[in-house]
Design a protein around this motif. Sequence first.
Motif, PDB file in Angstrom:
ATOM      1  N   VAL A   1       0.659 -12.902  -7.761  1.00 49.17           N
ATOM      2  CA  VAL A   1       0.962 -11.980  -6.666  1.00 49.17           C
ATOM      3  C   VAL A   1       2.426 -11.546  -6.727  1.00 49.17           C
ATOM      4  O   VAL A   1       2.749 -10.365  -6.509  1.00 49.17           O
ATOM      5  CB  VAL A   1       0.639 -12.628  -5.309  1.00 49.17           C
ATOM      6  N   CYS A   2       3.334 -12.486  -7.015  1.00 49.88           N
ATOM      7  CA  CYS A   2       4.753 -12.139  -7.152  1.00 49.88           C
ATOM      8  C   CYS A   2       4.958 -11.117  -8.262  1.00 49.88           C
ATOM      9  O   CYS A   2       5.741 -10.170  -8.115  1.00 49.88           O
ATOM     10  CB  CYS A   2       5.579 -13.385  -7.450  1.00 49.88           C
ATOM     11  N   PHE A   3       4.258 -11.312  -9.386  1.00 46.12           N
ATOM     12  CA  PHE A   3       4.386 -10.385 -10.500  1.00 46.12           C
ATOM     13  C   PHE A   3       3.957  -8.976 -10.086  1.00 46.12           C
ATOM     14  O   PHE A   3       4.626  -7.993 -10.389  1.00 46.12           O
ATOM     15  CB  PHE A   3       3.526 -10.845 -11.685  1.00 46.12           C
ATOM     16  N   ALA A   4       2.802  -8.893  -9.400  1.00 42.61           N
ATOM     17  CA  ALA A   4       2.309  -7.585  -8.962  1.00 42.61           C
ATOM     18  C   ALA A   4       3.276  -6.942  -7.970  1.00 42.61           C
ATOM     19  O   ALA A   4       3.579  -5.746  -8.044  1.00 42.61           O
ATOM     20  CB  ALA A   4       0.918  -7.740  -8.334  1.00 42.61           C
ATOM     21  N   TRP A   5       3.772  -7.747  -7.043  1.00 42.10           N
ATOM     22  CA  TRP A   5       4.689  -7.248  -6.010  1.00 42.10           C
ATOM     23  C   TRP A   5       5.955  -6.674  -6.644  1.00 42.10           C
ATOM     24  O   TRP A   5       6.385  -5.563  -6.337  1.00 42.10           O
ATOM     25  CB  TRP A   5       5.030  -8.409  -5.071  1.00 42.10           C
ATOM     26  N   MET A   6       6.545  -7.436  -7.554  1.00 39.95           N
ATOM     27  CA  MET A   6       7.810  -6.991  -8.151  1.00 39.95           C
ATOM     28  C   MET A   6       7.612  -5.867  -9.150  1.00 39.95           C
ATOM     29  O   MET A   6       8.523  -5.083  -9.398  1.00 39.95           O
ATOM     30  CB  MET A   6       8.512  -8.171  -8.808  1.00 39.95           C
ATOM     31  N   THR A   7       6.414  -5.766  -9.719  1.00 43.32           N
ATOM     32  CA  THR A   7       6.150  -4.667 -10.635  1.00 43.32           C
ATOM     33  C   THR A   7       5.906  -3.372  -9.870  1.00 43.32           C
ATOM     34  O   THR A   7       6.399  -2.312 -10.254  1.00 43.32           O
ATOM     35  CB  THR A   7       4.927  -4.976 -11.522  1.00 43.32           C
ATOM     36  N   ILE A   8       5.158  -3.446  -8.789  1.00 45.80           N
ATOM     37  CA  ILE A   8       4.858  -2.240  -8.014  1.00 45.80           C
ATOM     38  C   ILE A   8       6.098  -1.731  -7.284  1.00 45.80           C
ATOM     39  O   ILE A   8       6.426  -0.548  -7.338  1.00 45.80           O
ATOM     40  CB  ILE A   8       3.705  -2.511  -7.030  1.00 45.80           C
ATOM     41  N   LEU A   9       6.808  -2.614  -6.574  1.00 46.46           N
ATOM     42  CA  LEU A   9       8.006  -2.185  -5.848  1.00 46.46           C
ATOM     43  C   LEU A   9       9.171  -1.935  -6.809  1.00 46.46           C
ATOM     44  O   LEU A   9       9.808  -0.877  -6.782  1.00 46.46           O
ATOM     45  CB  LEU A   9       8.406  -3.220  -4.797  1.00 46.46           C
ATOM     46  N   GLY A  10       9.458  -2.927  -7.654  1.00 46.20           N
ATOM     47  CA  GLY A  10      10.568  -2.780  -8.587  1.00 46.20           C
ATOM     48  C   GLY A  10      10.313  -1.719  -9.636  1.00 46.20           C
ATOM     49  O   GLY A  10      11.236  -1.012 -10.061  1.00 46.20           O
TER      50      GLY A  10
ATOM     51  N   LEU B   1       0.830  -1.209   0.000  1.00 42.99           N
ATOM     52  CA  LEU B   1       0.000   0.000   0.000  1.00 42.99           C
ATOM     53  C   LEU B   1       0.865   1.260   0.000  1.00 42.99           C
ATOM     54  O   LEU B   1       0.525   2.256  -0.656  1.00 42.99           O
ATOM     55  CB  LEU B   1      -0.931  -0.010   1.215  1.00 42.99           C
ATOM     56  N   VAL B   2       1.980   1.235   0.728  1.00 37.19           N
ATOM     57  CA  VAL B   2       2.904   2.375   0.749  1.00 37.19           C
ATOM     58  C   VAL B   2       3.394   2.677  -0.665  1.00 37.19           C
ATOM     59  O   VAL B   2       3.426   3.836  -1.104  1.00 37.19           O
ATOM     60  CB  VAL B   2       4.104   2.098   1.684  1.00 37.19           C
ATOM     61  N   PHE B   3       3.753   1.638  -1.406  1.00 38.00           N
ATOM     62  CA  PHE B   3       4.248   1.839  -2.766  1.00 38.00           C
ATOM     63  C   PHE B   3       3.127   2.243  -3.720  1.00 38.00           C
ATOM     64  O   PHE B   3       3.356   2.992  -4.673  1.00 38.00           O
ATOM     65  CB  PHE B   3       4.947   0.573  -3.267  1.00 38.00           C
ATOM     66  N   VAL B   4       1.917   1.737  -3.473  1.00 35.41           N
ATOM     67  CA  VAL B   4       0.781   2.128  -4.308  1.00 35.41           C
ATOM     68  C   VAL B   4       0.489   3.618  -4.147  1.00 35.41           C
ATOM     69  O   VAL B   4       0.248   4.346  -5.120  1.00 35.41           O
ATOM     70  CB  VAL B   4      -0.469   1.300  -3.944  1.00 35.41           C
TER      71      VAL B   4
END
Length: 552
Positions: free
Chosen positions: A392-401, A303-306
């Motif tokens: 979920v991994c894809f979303a995580w690494m796309t949003i943060l990375g 959420l912080v990154f969003v």
Amino acid sequence: MTELNPPFTDLDIPTADKGFYQGYSLPIALTAKIAFALLTVWALLRPGSAEAILSLLNTEILGVFNLFYIIAVGLFAWFLLIVAAVPSSGRRKLGKADEKPEFTYFSWFAMMFGAGLGVGLMVYATAEPMNNWGQNPEIIKGDVAAYSAEAVQSAYRYTFMHYGLHAWGIYVVTGLCLAYYAYTRDMPLTIRTALTPLFGRYLNGPVGHVVDILGVIATILGVAVTIGFGISQLVEGFYSITGMEWLLQSGQNGGPPHPSAVGLIVALVVVMLLSTLSAVSGVGRGVKYLSNLNLVLSSLLLLVFVVAGSFGFAMTTYGTALTDYLLHFPALSFEAYSASSELGEWQTGTTTFYWAWWIAFSPFVGLFLARISRGRTVREFVFGAVVMPSIVCFAWMTILGGTSVDLELSGVAQGAIIDASATNKLFATLQFIVGDQVYGIVAVMCAVLILTFLVTSADSGLLVINTIMAGGEEETDARHRVVWGVLLTLVIAALILAGGGGLVVLQNAMIIGALPFAFVMVMMCVSLAKALYRDHHRDKWAEVQEGAIDAS
């Protein structure tokens, strides 16, 4: 149609009936302890020798077996997709026909996610996309320039490959094979069980012991590397919060500072102490509650990154990268390069390293997935443990990375994130997107999240190690969990010290230990295919016989 003989289920794993090792297989327990005690002593007394020999073996293995690793992992992913898609195998329940799952979807997914890739996602959420943005096959071929807007798509193609269907497929191959025999045939939940359709009663003796020992060795080394990366990032996080200089040491050849040996050892002792306490409490309490906490904290970090990160850039990248990944999925599954070429050097240092890491981790994650998945169907297991975590991994690494990439593309970071160490890239990114006061709060939350992910991975690993040594018995003596907690701590500490405070020796040991188990996994797939085919044949025979009785 002819009737088939019943499947072999008379697996007998002798265990001690009294004393400290009551309920444990002495050949497995003692061999594993002696092997790791010798490794620890060697690394402590002859660190130079340990580093040189393990490095040489690692180089030879990655060079000689690169093609084997690539083909094997590609086959694992396709094997699972086919098994789930075929109606007769996909609808089979891992348990009795009327059996309900032990855990809710939330707890099931939380434990699965925390054990499988929790620490890796914290360490590589920003590091993996950034590293692939700097070098990947498209860049090496000269088709796109490193750190350019055009290189983002190929960077995420390989990021998704390393953390997607192939990675989770490695875990689920082991987990499905174990769960199928344990819950449909009431066999012990241990590694040798998965090979019974091929070797039958031969697994009651030394052959079975060797298979289980290989599983224990791979598990310990896989968990050790994960903990090594995790505590490195934990130290980086505490340094960014407290500024304690003893936590870091100067980088070599002008590289960025990295965690000191003292900082790593202190973090290791704290993590393993908490992990051992959690493991003693069992899956239903410590592991479950920590996994739920992990998922909540992960959602807050996301959420912080969003809110503060480059969410628009990330979502645009997610859509194009996912499409690109799926289009290239068949080719990526079996794309192997000569180890002597520049492309081969990149592949052995990244893709093959990842596959070896996931394979070393798979006895632990696979057995743990089997332990928490009783009552679910094969299709549900594959979809829930391969497809959903990948998305979920894809979303995580796309949003943060993606935030890290966008900060560098726009010139805001000016190379600060690129130049940061792999375990510090997450904190370097956070410093650009939140204010100083908010950063302190978020950094503490990240440190807690890393700590709980580490504890979850380590305590789950301790539970699995003891399950294998106890012949598949899920309820094991708490004293042995404590002993293995201490031994695992010593092994990791010794290999860190042998590497001069770095993680290279730890990684080399893991890759060497993973190779034998990779061959076991290939046999697991053949074994499960045979079991599913013959069980389907038995079901058809039973239907024919039932129909004949009704007709009469």
